[in-house]
Design a protein around this motif. Sequence first.
Motif, short mmCIF file in Angstrom:
data_model
loop_
_atom_site.label_atom_id
_atom_site.label_comp_id
_atom_site.label_asym_id
_atom_site.label_seq_id
_atom_site.Cartn_x
_atom_site.Cartn_y
_atom_site.Cartn_z
N ASN A 184 34.45 -47.61 21.39
CA ASN A 184 34.35 -49.06 21.30
C ASN A 184 33.02 -49.61 21.80
O ASN A 184 32.78 -50.81 21.71
CB ASN A 184 35.50 -49.74 22.05
CG ASN A 184 36.78 -49.73 21.24
OD1 ASN A 184 36.83 -49.15 20.16
ND2 ASN A 184 37.82 -50.35 21.77
N VAL A 185 32.15 -48.76 22.35
CA VAL A 185 30.81 -49.27 22.66
C VAL A 185 30.02 -49.46 21.37
O VAL A 185 28.92 -50.00 21.38
CB VAL A 185 30.00 -48.37 23.63
CG1 VAL A 185 30.64 -48.32 25.01
CG2 VAL A 185 29.81 -46.98 23.07
N SER A 186 30.60 -49.01 20.26
CA SER A 186 29.95 -49.19 18.97
C SER A 186 31.02 -49.65 17.97
O SER A 186 32.16 -49.86 18.34
CB SER A 186 29.32 -47.86 18.56
OG SER A 186 28.48 -48.04 17.47
N THR A 187 30.65 -49.79 16.69
CA THR A 187 31.67 -50.19 15.71
C THR A 187 31.99 -49.01 14.79
O THR A 187 31.23 -48.05 14.70
CB THR A 187 31.17 -51.33 14.79
OG1 THR A 187 30.04 -50.85 14.07
CG2 THR A 187 30.81 -52.56 15.59
N ALA A 188 33.08 -49.15 14.06
CA ALA A 188 33.48 -48.09 13.12
C ALA A 188 32.39 -47.89 12.07
O ALA A 188 32.09 -46.75 11.69
CB ALA A 188 34.80 -48.46 12.47
N ALA A 189 31.81 -48.98 11.60
CA ALA A 189 30.77 -48.85 10.57
C ALA A 189 29.60 -48.03 11.10
O ALA A 189 29.03 -47.19 10.40
CB ALA A 189 30.31 -50.24 10.13
N GLY A 216 42.33 -55.17 16.31
CA GLY A 216 43.06 -54.87 15.07
C GLY A 216 42.29 -55.21 13.79
O GLY A 216 42.80 -55.07 12.70
N ALA A 217 41.02 -55.64 13.95
CA ALA A 217 40.25 -55.99 12.75
C ALA A 217 40.00 -54.74 11.92
O ALA A 217 39.88 -53.64 12.45
CB ALA A 217 38.93 -56.64 13.14
N ASP A 218 39.87 -54.96 10.67
CA ASP A 218 39.69 -53.89 9.71
C ASP A 218 38.21 -53.54 9.60
O ASP A 218 37.37 -54.40 9.63
CB ASP A 218 40.16 -54.46 8.37
CG ASP A 218 40.64 -53.37 7.48
OD1 ASP A 218 40.05 -52.29 7.56
OD2 ASP A 218 41.62 -53.61 6.74
N ALA A 219 37.93 -52.25 9.47
CA ALA A 219 36.52 -51.88 9.44
C ALA A 219 35.99 -51.68 8.04
O ALA A 219 34.80 -51.69 7.81
CB ALA A 219 36.30 -50.60 10.23
N GLN A 270 25.76 -52.40 28.49
CA GLN A 270 26.33 -51.41 27.58
C GLN A 270 27.37 -52.05 26.66
O GLN A 270 27.62 -51.56 25.56
CB GLN A 270 26.95 -50.26 28.38
CG GLN A 270 27.11 -48.99 27.56
CD GLN A 270 27.63 -47.83 28.39
OE1 GLN A 270 28.08 -48.00 29.52
NE2 GLN A 270 27.57 -46.63 27.82
N HIS A 271 27.95 -53.14 27.11
CA HIS A 271 28.90 -53.89 26.29
C HIS A 271 28.16 -54.88 25.36
O HIS A 271 28.80 -55.66 24.67
CB HIS A 271 29.85 -54.70 27.16
CG HIS A 271 31.00 -53.92 27.71
ND1 HIS A 271 30.91 -53.16 28.85
CD2 HIS A 271 32.28 -53.79 27.28
CE1 HIS A 271 32.09 -52.61 29.11
NE2 HIS A 271 32.93 -52.96 28.16
N ASP A 289 38.22 -51.42 13.06
CA ASP A 289 36.91 -51.71 13.64
C ASP A 289 36.80 -51.17 15.06
O ASP A 289 35.75 -50.73 15.49
CB ASP A 289 36.66 -53.21 13.62
CG ASP A 289 35.34 -53.57 14.27
OD1 ASP A 289 34.33 -52.96 13.88
OD2 ASP A 289 35.32 -54.42 15.17
N GLN A 290 37.91 -51.21 15.80
CA GLN A 290 37.86 -50.69 17.16
C GLN A 290 39.18 -50.02 17.52
O GLN A 290 40.21 -50.23 16.88
CB GLN A 290 37.55 -51.79 18.16
CG GLN A 290 38.52 -52.93 18.14
CD GLN A 290 38.16 -53.99 19.20
OE1 GLN A 290 38.05 -53.69 20.36
NE2 GLN A 290 37.97 -55.22 18.76
N ARG A 349 34.83 -59.03 19.95
CA ARG A 349 35.45 -58.60 18.69
C ARG A 349 36.95 -58.78 18.73
O ARG A 349 37.57 -58.67 19.78
CB ARG A 349 35.11 -57.13 18.40
CG ARG A 349 33.70 -56.96 17.91
CD ARG A 349 33.50 -55.58 17.38
NE ARG A 349 33.12 -54.65 18.42
CZ ARG A 349 33.31 -53.34 18.31
NH1 ARG A 349 33.87 -52.83 17.25
NH2 ARG A 349 32.92 -52.54 19.28
N ALA A 397 31.48 -55.21 10.87
CA ALA A 397 31.82 -53.89 10.34
C ALA A 397 32.03 -53.93 8.83
O ALA A 397 31.84 -52.95 8.14
CB ALA A 397 33.04 -53.36 11.04
#
Lengths: 143, 340
Positions: free
Chosen positions: B105-110, A139-142, A95-96, B149-150, A136, B336
């Motif tokens: 968080n099992v997925s991304t923001a995008a 704090g990364a930007d989406a 799932q991860h 992103d998360q 991942r 993302a």
Amino acid sequence: MTGTFEPTIVGFLCNWCSYAGADKAGAAGMPYPPNLRTIRVMCTGRIDAQFVLKAFAEGADGVLILGCHPGDCHYKEQNYRALGRHRLLLRVLEQHGIERQRCRFDFVSAAEAAEFAAVVGEMTADIRQLGPVNLRAVGADAQ
Amino acid sequence: MATKPKLSVYWAASCGGCEIAVANLHERLLDVEAAFDFVFCPCLLDTKKQDVEAMADGSIAVTLFNGAIRTEENLEMARLLRRKSQVLIAFGACAAQGGIPGLSNVSTAADHLRTIYLQGPTLDNPEGTIPRRQTVVDEGVLALPGLLDQVSPLADVVEVDYTIPGCPPESHQIWAVVDAVIRGVALPPPGSVLGAGASTVCDECPRTRGDKRIDQLRRTWEIDPDPDRCLLEQGVVCVGLATRGGCGALCPQVQAPCIGCYGPPEGVTDQGGKMVSALGSMIDIEPLKGLPEAEIVARIDAIFDAIPDYAGCFYKFGLPGSSLKAAVAARVGVSAQDDQ
Ligand code: FES
């Protein structure tokens, strides 16, 4: 990536069977890939799923758990328990996005040096194909 | 009148339940008001962000910060309140561990933007409009904070002094902490968890525990459990043994399994990992003995097939606070940034 990427695999080997099997492979000069970082544990029953998650979180590309065959565990039935934990952990890892091939559980006895070398060889080849684990960044930007 | 120490309560990515837990102090709120100058709480007070910005750094004695860090705005407010506060407390499961929003968080923001705004079966969005940072309209430019992103716990983005866990924290536990502060009791070392126990929910649970040998897992609607026996032994996935106590084991006392809101107990770094270790070890192995290895694996797998969602079961309130924090980038196949 194939050909250049060398995975780091953390191996938890039970002292009584699999570690002895690995030792035997070494003593017999059997070649196997140098990607395995072995941690000797007294029994697979000692391996908490948290250890495996921590290994991945700290950059392992694979985790290998080797123990005695069913019925041969020196602590009665702990290898059955370890197997149960592993089967459940695989689903959590999936799932991860962490593929099943990256977390392998196998039975290797003290006599099975060739099996040990084969398992490490197979797993290393599988993970070379998969490439590194892409954790991942916080704090990364989406957008 | 002597100046009172300042108190603030802020919500980031949260549901408002933490504020309700504060309001549930009932008449004791008057004691809070008597002891503190309650300066900022968007849910209850009119003070605005610029009022906080105008305060001197370190001038707020205590901030109870609830909610996870999901957007740029959450991040900005976390940094602002860190600067203005002497003691910053991660308040509630979301600030402590990411909480329910952290399951994203099992997925991304995008991916979320795509699923929610472009792919939902009930959508009517022919122009494919999704929220963006800036939108030009006739009247000018509209701005929205961007998504990160998360989801992260508060402590991953700023330094946190203490954590009060729970979804929401139990009001009597909040009071115990506030009361200690009012009375000037020395707080434990920074980094400590306040308003909770050190051990597990099981230690507070009145059900009797025996041998754990599970041959079948059951969803809550599939069983009317024996009210006196451990739920886990009856095949209901109760995560009390991987969860910090302090709630008084409220859920198991009303026939509902613990779902883990107080986060991991002392000594546990990964709540889900702990639960996997425990549950994985409880399979009844007697019938498996002597079977071929492949058959043993198949039988174990058949039992775990009953769990529909592993993160939702083992990390319901704490995926961002776990070892892995989020699904790996490769799973979702996009960085993302691709999307906008
Ligand atoms: S002693 Fe080898 S698995 Fe238990």
